[in-house]
Design an enzyme around this catalytic site. Structure first.
Site, PDB file in Angstrom:
ATOM      1  CG  ASN A   9      -1.750   1.216   1.384  1.00  0.00           C
ATOM      2  OD1 ASN A   9      -1.779   2.062   0.484  1.00  0.00           O
ATOM      3  ND2 ASN A   9      -2.435   1.351   2.511  1.00  0.00           N
ATOM      4  CE  LYS A  11      -0.209   3.199   4.814  1.00  0.00           C
ATOM      5  NZ  LYS A  11      -0.078   3.287   6.260  1.00  0.00           N
ATOM      6  CG  HIS A  96      -5.869   1.942   5.234  1.00  0.00           C
ATOM      7  ND1 HIS A  96      -5.395   2.888   6.106  1.00  0.00           N
ATOM      8  CD2 HIS A  96      -4.879   1.029   5.077  1.00  0.00           C
ATOM      9  CE1 HIS A  96      -4.154   2.569   6.451  1.00  0.00           C
ATOM     10  NE2 HIS A  96      -3.812   1.442   5.839  1.00  0.00           N
ATOM     11  CD  GLU A  98      -2.924   5.514   6.701  1.00  0.00           C
ATOM     12  OE1 GLU A  98      -2.900   5.509   5.465  1.00  0.00           O
ATOM     13  OE2 GLU A  98      -2.037   4.998   7.405  1.00  0.00           O
ATOM     14  CD  GLU A 168      -3.472  -2.323   7.422  1.00  0.00           C
ATOM     15  OE1 GLU A 168      -2.533  -2.688   6.723  1.00  0.00           O
ATOM     16  OE2 GLU A 168      -3.923  -1.161   7.391  1.00  0.00           O
ATOM     17  N   GLY A 174       2.580   2.508  10.829  1.00  0.00           N
ATOM     18  CA  GLY A 174       3.523   3.619  10.645  1.00  0.00           C
ATOM     19  C   GLY A 174       4.212   4.053  11.929  1.00  0.00           C
ATOM     20  CB  SER A 214       5.372  -1.476  12.060  1.00  0.00           C
ATOM     21  OG  SER A 214       4.973  -0.134  12.291  1.00  0.00           O
TER      22      SER A 214
HETATM   23  P1  13P Z   1       3.045   0.551   7.690  1.00  0.00           P
HETATM   24  O1  13P Z   1       3.585  -0.751   7.120  1.00  0.00           O
HETATM   25  O2  13P Z   1       3.762   1.750   7.188  1.00  0.00           O
HETATM   26  O3  13P Z   1       2.935   0.485   9.177  1.00  0.00           O
HETATM   27  O4  13P Z   1       1.544   0.691   7.136  1.00  0.00           O
HETATM   28  C1  13P Z   1       0.667  -0.372   7.256  1.00  0.00           C
HETATM   29  C2  13P Z   1      -0.557  -0.076   6.490  1.00  0.00           C
HETATM   30  O5  13P Z   1      -1.330   0.805   6.849  1.00  0.00           O
HETATM   31  C3  13P Z   1      -0.801  -0.851   5.265  1.00  0.00           C
HETATM   32  O6  13P Z   1      -2.081  -0.632   4.770  1.00  0.00           O
END
Ligand code: 13P
Length: 255
Positions: A9, A11, A96, A98, A168, A174, A214
């Site tokens: 992803n 982002k 997601h 976010e 997640e 992150g 992560s």
């Molecule tokens: P990170 O791997 O940067 O923690 O992000 C995970 C994520 O949100 C994947 O959709």
């Protein structure tokens, strides 16, 4: 046996055609011929057509990070699932954290998008996960159950079989704080148990559940070794071709 699935992803990164091509130029030769693991790259919308051109003769599948539940009309700023299908997108990430936390997207909205994605024959990757305070209060299972009840509302067995679930934990996204393999596996077992009760055991055993939060080359193997963890959804580490490749390799269960 469930085939592991690793999603990158990106982002809101690598979103210009040039950035996207540079990234894929490095990744494609590394993963050439790998078919034992499904690999999905979810680029920003603006890079999807460039990515499609580069990925069309590879095993890597193209994914989007979001979509709307209507096909056309007065929805300024939204992206139709029909547009995605037309340009060769096969997977779509929905719900997601976010989207949920920054853009206030609800379980109900995610449910509508999910039904539409299934109707359009896009493969949905649906994210669920708890906040740190919820985990610390011992509410993880209750939150996960609520999210699944609402997000997967009215889905038939045939429909749920097409869904990839991404667990997640929000506190691990992150932040560099990965869930331990045991913490993740515990929730994955809970998710599978929920599916088993809602549908049946056989159905539950066929559904792929990814972990996300992560993931790095250094922790991927231990996570993916767990019986109920069928790969991962990778953010930060998917932006580096070599790191992402290491994570893909870690998903070969037999190693
Ligand atoms: P990170 O791997 O940067 O923690 O992000 C995970 C994520 O949100 C994947 O959709």
């Amino acid at each position: 046996m469930r085939k592991p699935i690793i999603g990158g992803n990106w982002k809101m990164n690598r979103g210009t055609p040039e950035e996207c091509r540079n990234m894929l130029k490095k990744l494609i030769p590394l993963v050439k011929g790998i078919n034992a693991v499904d690999i999905v790259i979810a680029t920003p919308f603006t890079a999807l057509t460039s990515a499609y051109e580069m990925l069309k003769n590879t095993y890597i599948k193209l994914g989007a990070q979001n979509m709307y539940f209507e096909e056309k009309g007065a929805f300024t700023g939204e992206i139709s699932p029909n547009f995605l299908k037309t340009i060769g997108v096969e997977y779509v990430i929905l719900g997601h954290s976010e989207r949920r936390n920054i853009f206030n997207e609800s379980d109900g909205l995610t449910n509508k998008k999910l039904k539409k994605a299934l109707y359009m024959d896009l493969n949905p990757i649906v994210c669920i996960g708890e906040h740190l305070e919820e985990r610390e209060a011992g509410d993880t299972q209750q939150i996960i159950k609520f999210q699944m009840n609402e997000t997967f509302k009215d889905l038939t067995r045939e429909q749920i079989l097409k869904v990839v679930i991404a667990y997640e934990p929000i506190w691990a996204i992150g932040t560099g704080k990965t869930a331990t393999p045991e913490q993740a596996e515990e929730v994955h077992i809970f998710i599978r148990e929920f599916l088993s009760q809602k549908y049946d055991k056989e159905t539950a055993n066929l559904i792929r559940i990814q972990y996300g939060g992560s993931i790095k080359p250094t922790n991927a193997k231990d996570l993916f070794k767990k019986e109920n963890i069928d790969g991962g959804l990778v953010g930060g580490a998917s932006l580096d071709a070599n790191s992402f490749f290491q994570i893909i390799k870690a998903a070969f269960k037999s190693d």
